[in-house]
Design a protein around this motif. Structure first.
Motif: not given
Length: 77
Positions: A3-7, A42-43
């Motif tokens: 997983q990405t850090s965002e996920e 990030l988002n």
């Protein structure tokens, strides 16, 4: 698949919100605000959505605590 850090941040925030909603976690056991700050970088759109969910659950938790305190007060007096 990694997983990405965002996920990962999104996953953890959602789990903590779920824990609060289901009353399996307390506010002291969660770190949603700090995770939301990290996610905002990030988002921002997803962070806003999760923040709205958190605020809604937070209001319910505080209302429940207030109601519980009022019931205890009435019970004792």
């Amino acid at each position: 698949m990694a997983q990405t850090s965002e996920e990962l941040i999104i996953f953890r925030i959602q789990n903590e919100i779920r824990g609060l909603r289901m009353k399996t976690k307390t506010l002291d056991e969660t770190s949603v605000p700090s995770r939301l700050i990290r996610l905002k970088k990030l988002n921002p759109n997803m962070a806003d959505d999760l923040e709205n969910q958190y605020l809604h659950v937070l209001k319910r938790v505080r209302d429940d605590e207030e109601t519980k305190a009022q019931k205890e007060f009435r019970k004792n007096y």
